[in-house]
Every structure is written in C-alpha cells, then in structure tokens.
Design an enzyme around this catalytic site. Structure first.
Site, mmCIF file in Angstrom:
data_model
loop_
_atom_site.group_PDB
_atom_site.id
_atom_site.type_symbol
_atom_site.label_atom_id
_atom_site.label_comp_id
_atom_site.label_asym_id
_atom_site.label_seq_id
_atom_site.Cartn_x
_atom_site.Cartn_y
_atom_site.Cartn_z
ATOM 1 C CB THR A 1 -0.952 -0.123 1.462
ATOM 2 O OG1 THR A 1 -1.604 -1.138 1.082
ATOM 3 C CG2 THR A 1 -1.978 1.272 1.337
ATOM 4 C CG ASN B 1 -5.735 -8.003 -5.588
ATOM 5 O OD1 ASN B 1 -5.650 -7.330 -6.683
ATOM 6 N ND2 ASN B 1 -6.709 -7.887 -4.695
ATOM 7 C CB CYS C 1 -8.097 -4.794 0.879
ATOM 8 S SG CYS C 1 -6.289 -5.505 1.085
ATOM 9 C CD GLN D 1 -1.727 -11.179 -4.546
ATOM 10 O OE1 GLN D 1 -1.356 -12.193 -4.720
ATOM 11 N NE2 GLN D 1 -2.220 -10.533 -3.701
ATOM 12 C CB SER E 1 3.933 -6.406 -0.324
ATOM 13 O OG SER E 1 3.473 -6.832 0.889
ATOM 14 N N GLY E 2 6.475 -7.680 1.450
ATOM 15 C CA GLY E 2 7.176 -8.796 2.178
ATOM 16 C C GLY E 2 6.017 -9.841 2.532
ATOM 17 C CG HIS E 3 1.898 -9.110 4.015
ATOM 18 N ND1 HIS E 3 0.570 -9.502 4.073
ATOM 19 C CD2 HIS E 3 1.630 -7.933 3.252
ATOM 20 C CE1 HIS E 3 -0.286 -8.840 3.383
ATOM 21 N NE2 HIS E 3 0.726 -7.728 3.084
ATOM 22 C CB THR F 1 13.888 5.604 13.118
ATOM 23 O OG1 THR F 1 14.228 6.950 13.810
ATOM 24 C CG2 THR F 1 14.692 4.652 13.568
HETATM 25 C C1 LIG Z 1 -2.101 -6.500 -6.090
HETATM 26 C C2 LIG Z 1 -1.826 -5.714 -4.382
HETATM 27 N N1 LIG Z 1 -1.365 -4.679 -4.480
HETATM 28 C C3 LIG Z 1 -1.268 -4.150 -3.285
HETATM 29 C C4 LIG Z 1 -1.394 -4.756 -1.976
HETATM 30 C C5 LIG Z 1 -1.447 -4.250 -0.917
HETATM 31 O O1 LIG Z 1 -0.144 -4.765 -0.169
HETATM 32 P P1 LIG Z 1 0.163 -4.499 1.529
HETATM 33 O O2 LIG Z 1 -0.765 -5.541 2.255
HETATM 34 O O3 LIG Z 1 1.533 -5.100 1.726
HETATM 35 O O4 LIG Z 1 -0.146 -3.194 1.864
HETATM 36 C C6 LIG Z 1 -2.150 -5.976 -2.131
HETATM 37 C C7 LIG Z 1 -2.550 -6.944 -1.013
HETATM 38 O O5 LIG Z 1 -3.644 -7.562 -0.984
HETATM 39 C C8 LIG Z 1 -2.204 -6.661 -3.494
HETATM 40 O O6 LIG Z 1 -2.767 -7.912 -3.322
#
Ligand SMILES: Cc1ncc(COP(=O)(O)O)c(C=O)c1O
Length: 379
Positions: free
Chosen positions: A70, A149, A322, A178, A198-200, A236
C-alpha cells in the site's frame, strides 16, 4: 489446518522470523546515530539494500524500503503525480487495480488530475493498443498491476514497458505485489520506472516491503522529516524489517523455479475438478498466474461457504482481503463483464509453494460436500 488464502497473506518463514529477531536484538541502534553502534546498524542496512538490489538486478540506490504494498503504491503514484504535475495532469491505470492503487488515483482525481481507467476483457486483461491510444502529450504516469489479486490474470507488462520507453517523460509503475515469486518479471531494461513489492505476500513480515525507483525518477515524498531512504521516506528505518524482507526475497527467488511449476500443477488439479462441476463457474483465465484460482458458485453466498469450510479448518477467501468486508459484489468480476449471479458468489483459492496435492484434494472434497449440503438446504 489447510491454508489456501496465500494471496491475502502468507505464513512467515521461520528463517525470516529468526533474521528479524537477530537484527532487532543485535542491531537495535538508530542507523542515523553517529556512534559505533549506529554505524553498525547503518552498515547492515546498506548490506540489506545491496542484497535486495542484487536479487532484483537493479542498482543499490534504486531500493527504497517501505512498509509494504500500500505504501509503495501510494509513494509511486502520488509521488510521481505531485512531482511532475507541472508537465501534465493526465494519469493512466486499469479498471481492476488493487484498492491501494485505485483509491490513490481517486484521490488524485479530487486534486484535479485527469484519470483514464483502461478497461479489461473477460479474462481480466487490458488491450495494449487501447492503452497505447490513451497516452497523450500531458500523460505523466501509467500504473498497471502485474498479477491481479482476485483473478490471477497477468497484464502484458513487457509490451507495455516497450511502449512506455518511447515516452521518456512518462513514468511507468508496476504493482508487482502478487507477481513476485509467481510470474517472473525482469526489471532491467523493462521500461519500468517504479515497482512495488510487499513482504507479507512472500512469507515475509507484515509492515515490510520495497519500492524500486529507477535512477532519474524523482518523486514528491509522502513523508517529510529526517530524510531517510534517500529523502523519499523519512522516519527511523525499520532495519530488522528490511533485513527480514531481503531474507524472504532471497528464499522466494531461490525456490521459484520449482515452486512455480508445482503451483501450476495444483492449479490444474483444481481446474480439472471445477470444470466437471456444473455448480461451479471458473473465473480465472487459463493463462493466469499459478497461485490463484477464482470460481463462482452462483446462488451460494460466499461467506456461508467460507464459514462452512472454516469449521473444518480449511481457509479460503471471497475476494481480496482488503475489500472482502465491504460488499459481496466483486468489482473485478463486474469489470470482466460477469453478471451479479457470478460477481456476488466468488471464492478465491490461493496457493503457496508448500501447498500439497493432498491438501488440495481434501479441500475439493470438502467444497463439493458443502455445495451439495448448502444447495439442499436452499431447495
Ligand atoms: C495487488 C496488490 N497490491 C497491493 C497490495 C497491498 O499490499 P500490502 O498489504 O503490503 O499493503 C495487495 C494486498 O493484498 C495486493 O494484492
């Protein structure tokens, strides 16, 4: 437990957790502090940046550590728009972006920017010529996701990159959240100026990520302050988070050559089963990314199905996490031209490298049984 919601988030890899803990304990000093401890922290951060750059085949100073997808998307989109608005206020994206892109564009529209939302076909893919036709003299940004996604559809990023290259004053951003580890994307020579990771989503930790910012790409910073991260992201640094992200990135890239065909094979098991079920409609196109399978079960409420499977400790999702609490209707499926019977009954199954065929078969049995029972109750 059978976890099939890997597009929402992944389980952290124990080695990633370990690297986070070690870096937190041993290198807790502020990298900006001028004493020795700060210097050591700064060295480690610089090493993490160097490694990330090597893994992604970019330059060291092109890596900006962020808190995730995000933030990376907002930094790229608003940063470009605000910095380069003097040259033009037209920006382009697609109709099926993640909310962190879509809402950033909506926000910019409120600030007076003119947005073109390029539509998608029934497979969730844009037309390159339609995109090309949308480019104007005052266009300063194109932002397009690599892999969707919800559906797993893959956009023709390489071709778009070649088009973007012909417009040196236009910046091209790719949301690769993704795609990483699922559909390889070479950044060098691609025409991509900004790329979000994105890490997670790759067995890293929540709150970690990075934005690749190609040399010569200037952005208006979203955070002002101490000028960390090349003044693009003051605050930081999350040293342990960045170290752990690089670990997750390395482990993912090391495993992808085996992991991708494995997920494709599991996706085929799912596709084969679903194509024989007349209660199920397959929404994910044939040439999608390997880790997502989106289906609709018209007439069934997805949340009821999620609940029924959850009672058996099988976890799938409706659409993107989301937006899944907001409304039943999938905007993505609507944009692909599906009616409400299909767009309000979607389920997403998303895989990881470690998902097994046995888990998929157990899930399929449970799903079939649940559809049968729920349909019987409704009749
Ligand atoms: C295509 C895509 N972009 C952005 C994001 C947002 O990533 P984050 O959860 O690391 O903010 C997601 C998360 O579902 C995603 O699937």
């Amino acid at each position: 437990m059978i976890y099939l919601d890997n597009s929402a988030t992944t389980k952290p890899n124990p080695a990633v957790l370990e690297s986070f803990q070690q870096a937190s304990e041993r290198f807790f000093a502020n990298p900006s502090s001028i004493h020795q401890l700060g210097g050591e922290a700064e060295k480690l951060l610089s090493k993490a940046r160097e490694q990330a750059a090597q893994l992604l085949h970019v330059q060291r100073d092109e890596i900006v550590f962020t808190s995730g997808g995000t933030e990376g998307n907002n930094m790229a989109i608003k940063g470009t728009a605000l910095e380069h608005q003097g040259r033009g206020k037209h920006i382009i994206t697609t109709a099926i972006e993640h909310s962190s892109v879509d809402e950033a564009f909506k926000g910019l529209e409120q600030l007076g920017f003119d947005v073109t939302y390029v539509p998608v076909d029934e497979n969730g893919v844009i037309s390159v010529s339609e995109l090309s036709d949308a480019i104007r003299d005052d266009t300063i940004l194109i932002s397009i996701m690599h892999v969707n996604n919800e559906l797993g559809s893959v956009q023709p990023i390489r071709e778009i990159g070649q088009i973007a290259k012909q417009y040196p004053k236009l910046f091209f951003h790719v949301d690769h959240v993704q795609g990483l580890g699922k559909v390889p994307l070479e950044l060098a020579g691609s025409g991509i100026d900004l790329c979000t990771i994105s890490g997670h989503k790759i067995h890293g930790l929540k709150g970690t990520g990075l934005l690749c910012v190609k040399q010569g790409t200037t952005l208006f910073p979203l955070f002002h302050g101490g000028n960390q991260e090349q003044a693009l992201r003051s605050g930081t640094e999350n040293l342990a988070g960045s170290v752990s992200l690089v670990k997750a990135l390395r482990l993912t890239l090391e495993r992808q050559s085996k992991g991708i065909p494995h997920m494709f094979q599991l996706q085929q098991v799912l596709r084969h089963k679903f194509s024989g079920m007349d209660t199920v409609k397959i929404n994910t196109p044939d040439d999608a990314a390997p880790h997502i399978m989106n289906i609709s079960v018209p007439g069934l409420k997805p949340e009821v199905m999620i609940h029924t499977l959850g009672e058996q400790k099988i976890y799938i999702s409706t659409k993107s996490a989301c937006s899944s609490k907001q409304s039943d209707e999938s905007k993505i499926l609507t944009e692909c031209g599906h009616g409400t019977d299909r767009s309000t009954s979607a389920l997403r199954i998303s895989l990881a490298y470690d998902t097994t065929e046995e888990e998929i078969r157990t899930f399929l049995d449970a799903l079939e049984q649940a559809i049968h029972q729920l349909k019987a109750v409704m009749e």
